[in-house]
Design a protein around this motif. Structure first.
Motif, PDB file in Angstrom:
ATOM      1  N   ASP A  68     -10.299   4.476  -5.462  1.00  0.00           N
ATOM      2  CA  ASP A  68      -9.801   3.753  -4.294  1.00  0.00           C
ATOM      3  C   ASP A  68      -8.653   2.793  -4.608  1.00  0.00           C
ATOM      4  OD1 ASP A  68     -10.006   3.677  -1.485  1.00  0.00           O
ATOM      5  OD2 ASP A  68     -10.972   1.711  -1.574  1.00  0.00           O
ATOM      6  N   THR A  69      -8.089   2.859  -5.811  1.00  0.00           N
ATOM      7  CA  THR A  69      -6.928   2.036  -6.135  1.00  0.00           C
ATOM      8  C   THR A  69      -5.660   2.796  -5.766  1.00  0.00           C
ATOM      9  OG1 THR A  69      -6.826   2.888  -8.404  1.00  0.00           O
ATOM     10  CG2 THR A  69      -8.121   0.858  -8.032  1.00  0.00           C
ATOM     11  N   GLU A  70      -4.559   2.066  -5.758  1.00  0.00           N
ATOM     12  CA  GLU A  70      -3.277   2.673  -5.442  1.00  0.00           C
ATOM     13  C   GLU A  70      -2.370   2.614  -6.662  1.00  0.00           C
ATOM     14  OE1 GLU A  70      -1.472   1.180  -1.876  1.00  0.00           O
ATOM     15  OE2 GLU A  70      -3.351   1.303  -0.767  1.00  0.00           O
ATOM     16  N   GLY A  71      -1.785   3.755  -6.997  1.00  0.00           N
ATOM     17  CA  GLY A  71      -0.869   3.839  -8.126  1.00  0.00           C
ATOM     18  C   GLY A  71       0.565   3.983  -7.667  1.00  0.00           C
ATOM     19  N   GLU A  72       1.394   4.494  -8.566  1.00  0.00           N
ATOM     20  CA  GLU A  72       2.821   4.633  -8.296  1.00  0.00           C
ATOM     21  C   GLU A  72       3.106   5.549  -7.110  1.00  0.00           C
ATOM     22  OE1 GLU A  72       6.898   6.278 -10.392  1.00  0.00           O
ATOM     23  OE2 GLU A  72       5.145   5.956 -11.649  1.00  0.00           O
ATOM     24  N   ARG A  73       2.394   6.673  -6.988  1.00  0.00           N
ATOM     25  CA  ARG A  73       2.632   7.605  -5.880  1.00  0.00           C
ATOM     26  C   ARG A  73       2.318   6.938  -4.534  1.00  0.00           C
ATOM     27  NH1 ARG A  73       6.267  10.865  -6.851  1.00  0.00           N
ATOM     28  NH2 ARG A  73       5.900  11.467  -4.712  1.00  0.00           N
ATOM     29  N   ALA A  74       1.290   6.109  -4.506  1.00  0.00           N
ATOM     30  CA  ALA A  74       0.951   5.408  -3.266  1.00  0.00           C
ATOM     31  C   ALA A  74       2.061   4.433  -2.881  1.00  0.00           C
ATOM     32  CB  ALA A  74      -0.383   4.684  -3.406  1.00  0.00           C
ATOM     33  N   LEU A  75       2.609   3.736  -3.872  1.00  0.00           N
ATOM     34  CA  LEU A  75       3.709   2.807  -3.592  1.00  0.00           C
ATOM     35  C   LEU A  75       4.931   3.557  -3.056  1.00  0.00           C
ATOM     36  CD1 LEU A  75       3.444   0.437  -6.688  1.00  0.00           C
ATOM     37  CD2 LEU A  75       2.719  -0.023  -4.339  1.00  0.00           C
ATOM     38  N   LEU A  76       5.213   4.719  -3.643  1.00  0.00           N
ATOM     39  CA  LEU A  76       6.338   5.523  -3.160  1.00  0.00           C
ATOM     40  C   LEU A  76       6.093   6.009  -1.726  1.00  0.00           C
ATOM     41  CD1 LEU A  76       7.078   7.573  -6.395  1.00  0.00           C
ATOM     42  CD2 LEU A  76       8.524   5.784  -5.386  1.00  0.00           C
ATOM     43  N   ALA A  77       4.855   6.391  -1.429  1.00  0.00           N
ATOM     44  CA  ALA A  77       4.513   6.823  -0.065  1.00  0.00           C
ATOM     45  C   ALA A  77       4.661   5.663   0.915  1.00  0.00           C
ATOM     46  CB  ALA A  77       3.098   7.388  -0.028  1.00  0.00           C
ATOM     47  N   ARG A  78       4.251   4.472   0.508  1.00  0.00           N
ATOM     48  CA  ARG A  78       4.411   3.296   1.375  1.00  0.00           C
ATOM     49  C   ARG A  78       5.888   2.994   1.633  1.00  0.00           C
ATOM     50  NH1 ARG A  78      -0.010   0.637   2.826  1.00  0.00           N
ATOM     51  NH2 ARG A  78      -1.931   0.873   1.626  1.00  0.00           N
ATOM     52  N   ASP A  79       6.724   3.098   0.605  1.00  0.00           N
ATOM     53  CA  ASP A  79       8.168   2.888   0.769  1.00  0.00           C
ATOM     54  C   ASP A  79       8.763   3.930   1.713  1.00  0.00           C
ATOM     55  OD1 ASP A  79       8.195   0.695  -0.922  1.00  0.00           O
ATOM     56  OD2 ASP A  79       8.953   1.823  -2.655  1.00  0.00           O
ATOM     57  N   PHE A  80       8.348   5.184   1.530  1.00  0.00           N
ATOM     58  CA  PHE A  80       8.795   6.272   2.388  1.00  0.00           C
ATOM     59  C   PHE A  80       8.440   5.983   3.845  1.00  0.00           C
ATOM     60  CE2 PHE A  80       7.661  10.457   4.288  1.00  0.00           C
ATOM     61  CZ  PHE A  80       8.908  11.053   4.271  1.00  0.00           C
ATOM     62  N   ALA A  81       7.207   5.577   4.077  1.00  0.00           N
ATOM     63  CA  ALA A  81       6.744   5.253   5.433  1.00  0.00           C
ATOM     64  C   ALA A  81       7.518   4.076   6.018  1.00  0.00           C
ATOM     65  CB  ALA A  81       5.245   4.952   5.410  1.00  0.00           C
ATOM     66  N   ALA A  82       7.748   3.053   5.199  1.00  0.00           N
ATOM     67  CA  ALA A  82       8.495   1.874   5.666  1.00  0.00           C
ATOM     68  C   ALA A  82       9.918   2.265   6.071  1.00  0.00           C
ATOM     69  CB  ALA A  82       8.518   0.800   4.581  1.00  0.00           C
ATOM     70  N   ASN A  83      10.523   3.162   5.330  1.00  0.00           N
ATOM     71  CA  ASN A  83      11.878   3.612   5.674  1.00  0.00           C
ATOM     72  C   ASN A  83      11.898   4.403   6.973  1.00  0.00           C
ATOM     73  OD1 ASN A  83      13.312   2.407   3.583  1.00  0.00           O
ATOM     74  ND2 ASN A  83      12.829   4.071   2.166  1.00  0.00           N
ATOM     75  N   ILE A  84      10.875   5.211   7.206  1.00  0.00           N
ATOM     76  CA  ILE A  84      10.800   5.941   8.483  1.00  0.00           C
ATOM     77  C   ILE A  84      10.686   4.945   9.629  1.00  0.00           C
ATOM     78  CG2 ILE A  84       9.399   7.504   9.897  1.00  0.00           C
ATOM     79  CD1 ILE A  84       8.671   8.934   7.247  1.00  0.00           C
ATOM     80  N   HIS A  85       9.834   3.941   9.452  1.00  0.00           N
ATOM     81  CA  HIS A  85       9.668   2.921  10.493  1.00  0.00           C
ATOM     82  C   HIS A  85      10.988   2.175  10.734  1.00  0.00           C
ATOM     83  CE1 HIS A  85       7.922  -0.114  13.022  1.00  0.00           C
ATOM     84  NE2 HIS A  85       8.434  -1.044  12.232  1.00  0.00           N
ATOM     85  N   ARG A  86      11.648   1.806   9.656  1.00  0.00           N
ATOM     86  CA  ARG A  86      12.906   1.070   9.771  1.00  0.00           C
ATOM     87  C   ARG A  86      13.955   1.898  10.512  1.00  0.00           C
ATOM     88  NH1 ARG A  86      17.265   1.468   7.037  1.00  0.00           N
ATOM     89  NH2 ARG A  86      16.354   2.574   5.294  1.00  0.00           N
ATOM     90  N   ARG A  87      13.994   3.192  10.242  1.00  0.00           N
ATOM     91  CA  ARG A  87      14.994   4.072  10.847  1.00  0.00           C
ATOM     92  C   ARG A  87      14.672   4.435  12.293  1.00  0.00           C
ATOM     93  NH1 ARG A  87      17.963   7.336   6.511  1.00  0.00           N
ATOM     94  NH2 ARG A  87      18.454   8.737   8.228  1.00  0.00           N
ATOM     95  N   THR A  88      13.383   4.509  12.640  1.00  0.00           N
ATOM     96  CA  THR A  88      13.002   5.006  13.965  1.00  0.00           C
ATOM     97  C   THR A  88      12.340   3.966  14.857  1.00  0.00           C
ATOM     98  OG1 THR A  88      10.807   5.709  13.248  1.00  0.00           O
ATOM     99  CG2 THR A  88      12.610   7.307  13.004  1.00  0.00           C
ATOM    100  N   GLY A  89      11.742   2.939  14.261  1.00  0.00           N
ATOM    101  CA  GLY A  89      10.996   1.948  15.027  1.00  0.00           C
ATOM    102  C   GLY A  89       9.617   2.436  15.444  1.00  0.00           C
ATOM    103  N   ILE A  90       9.269   3.648  15.068  1.00  0.00           N
ATOM    104  CA  ILE A  90       7.999   4.242  15.482  1.00  0.00           C
ATOM    105  C   ILE A  90       6.842   3.678  14.643  1.00  0.00           C
ATOM    106  CG2 ILE A  90       7.972   6.258  13.942  1.00  0.00           C
ATOM    107  CD1 ILE A  90       7.296   7.889  16.524  1.00  0.00           C
ATOM    108  N   GLU A  91       5.666   3.644  15.258  1.00  0.00           N
ATOM    109  CA  GLU A  91       4.470   3.155  14.557  1.00  0.00           C
ATOM    110  C   GLU A  91       4.097   4.136  13.441  1.00  0.00           C
ATOM    111  OE1 GLU A  91      -0.225   2.080  15.317  1.00  0.00           O
ATOM    112  OE2 GLU A  91       1.025   2.609  17.034  1.00  0.00           O
TER     113      GLU A  91
END
Length: 152
Positions: A68-91
């Motif tokens: 249940d811990t988060e490693g490097e891939r999880a951090l990259l997925a979070r960054d990816f998601a944040a960029n989608i939100h920043r670009r689209t404003g979508i939840e």
């Protein structure tokens, strides 16, 4: 209300889409790129899909470790998601994706898809598992709310 499910990987993004009612997830496509950090076209394609299907929420797989811990891939997925939100404003919703690729591989194996042919579709199947898990959770939460209101 449509949802988009994404399985973010180092060179691919599996994409799934819900039906208009938000009940079921269907594998849609796999977006590929040559290098992990070359995401401009990937983001552009996701933006196109959001507009085309009038998506109201994006569910991104969160690759947690089995403890249940988060490693490097999880951090990259979070960054990816944040960029989608920043670009689209979508939840954006992050959804635990542990074992979805394993489950997708098993389904493809049971369906008789040869191992060499699975690579082309496994990511979009995994995205469908991620999205369906979220849709089932939301439906269960809604059912519990109805039951709680009726018991009050």
């Amino acid at each position: 209300m449509r949802y988009l499910g994404l399985d973010y990987g180092s060179k691919t993004v599996g994409v799934a889409l819900s039906d208009p009612f938000g009940w079921t997830a269907q594998a849609l496509e796999t977006i590929t790129r040559k290098e992990e950090n070359k995401l401009r076209k990937t983001y552009a394609r996701i933006e196109e899909l959001i507009k085309e299907y009038e998506v109201s929420k994006v569910v991104v797989g969160l690759p947690k470790n089995m403890d249940d811990t988060e490693g490097e891939r999880a951090l990259l997925a979070r960054d990816f998601a944040a960029n989608i939100h920043r670009r689209t404003g979508i939840e954006i919703v992050m959804w635990d994706e542990r074992l979805t690729t394993v489950a997708a591989d098993e389904v493809l194996s049971e369906a008789g898809v040869k191992k060499e042919n699975r690579k082309a579709v496994i990511d979009k199947i995994a995205a469908a598992f991620i999205l369906q898990g979220y849709l089932d959770y939301e439906a269960d939460k809604a059912r519990k709310e109805i039951i709680n209101k009726s018991e009050s």
